[in-house]
Design an enzyme around this catalytic site. Sequence first.
Site, PDB file in Angstrom:
ATOM      1  N   THR A   1       0.868  -1.177   0.000  1.00  9.50           N
ATOM      2  CA  THR A   1       0.000   0.000   0.000  1.00  9.50           C
ATOM      3  C   THR A   1       0.903   1.224   0.000  1.00  9.50           C
ATOM      4  O   THR A   1       1.832   1.316   0.806  1.00  9.50           O
ATOM      5  CB  THR A   1      -0.903   0.018   1.242  1.00  9.50           C
TER       6      THR A   1
ATOM      7  N   LYS B   1       5.327  -9.045   3.330  1.00 10.06           N
ATOM      8  CA  LYS B   1       3.962  -8.516   3.473  1.00 10.06           C
ATOM      9  C   LYS B   1       3.026  -9.425   2.671  1.00 10.06           C
ATOM     10  O   LYS B   1       2.557  -9.093   1.585  1.00 10.06           O
ATOM     11  CB  LYS B   1       3.882  -7.074   2.984  1.00 10.06           C
TER      12      LYS B   1
ATOM     13  N   GLU C   1       5.712  -5.004  15.955  1.00 11.00           N
ATOM     14  CA  GLU C   1       5.193  -3.947  15.089  1.00 11.00           C
ATOM     15  C   GLU C   1       3.826  -3.524  15.593  1.00 11.00           C
ATOM     16  O   GLU C   1       3.306  -4.091  16.562  1.00 11.00           O
ATOM     17  CB  GLU C   1       5.065  -4.468  13.650  1.00 11.00           C
TER      18      GLU C   1
END
Length: 276
Positions: free
Chosen positions: A36, A149, A182
């Site tokens: 993204t 990812k 994270e």
Amino acid sequence: MLAMQMSDSILINGSFNGAISALDRGFTYGDGVFRTLKVVHGLPEHWPAHYQKLVKDCSAIGIVCPSADEFINDFEQLFSIEELVAVAKIIITRGEGARGYNPPAITNPTRVMIKSNLPNYPQRQFDEGVMLHLCETRIGHQPKLAGVKHLNRLENVLARMEWHDPEITDGLMLDIANNVIECTAANVFARYGDLLITPQLDQCGVAGVTRNQIMARAHSLDLKTAVETIDLKQLLSADEMIICNSLFGVWQVRQLEQKKWVKQDLAINLRKTLHS
């Protein structure tokens, strides 16, 4: 084929009239990767770094990444130079396959690009910092997928379901060994004097593009960087904590559970550095 409702905001394999098969392995197994990123005046921000990450993540799971030219063509179809800012989500799956985990020897990857508006982030998140929730959901270890990812984001989904307070911007996620990894949608840094540390991601977690850029440019702020295992107690003793991703850039964390940090300038200075 299960056809998606198409609009001028979605391209599938370069076509506004494309469709995704019910046998697509991204749908049936989460067999794919995504990114993204921000698009400014029709141009994808930090595109070389994002494409390099797409290639690396595809390689990690054995998918041949589509060419950069194919993505550039998608950007040109979806985005206009007249648009100040927008968001592109890129999804690459292994493509169609029969039932069963073993993928076909030869596959044709599916390429999707989705255009959306940039979230309307409150200005105070940039000026004052953000509040985080400490997530109960833990991230499991899988070294083969560490840093990638990939499309299997159920841990993040479950973690994001843990809070409903609009004052909380994101949630901090630990792994099964209780080490800091994270946030649900951002990477993490902690500053101790002139040392900027980000968590080790060799067992799990996503190594984001903005995380890499901060490590590469922190020296311009007279900061040293390190990648280390960090537990929650160590994190809470930091002089300053920040989170980052490709859409908002960098935010200071002002509160995590009962721990509060005073307003400081690292996030502001890093945002300037990333756009210099």
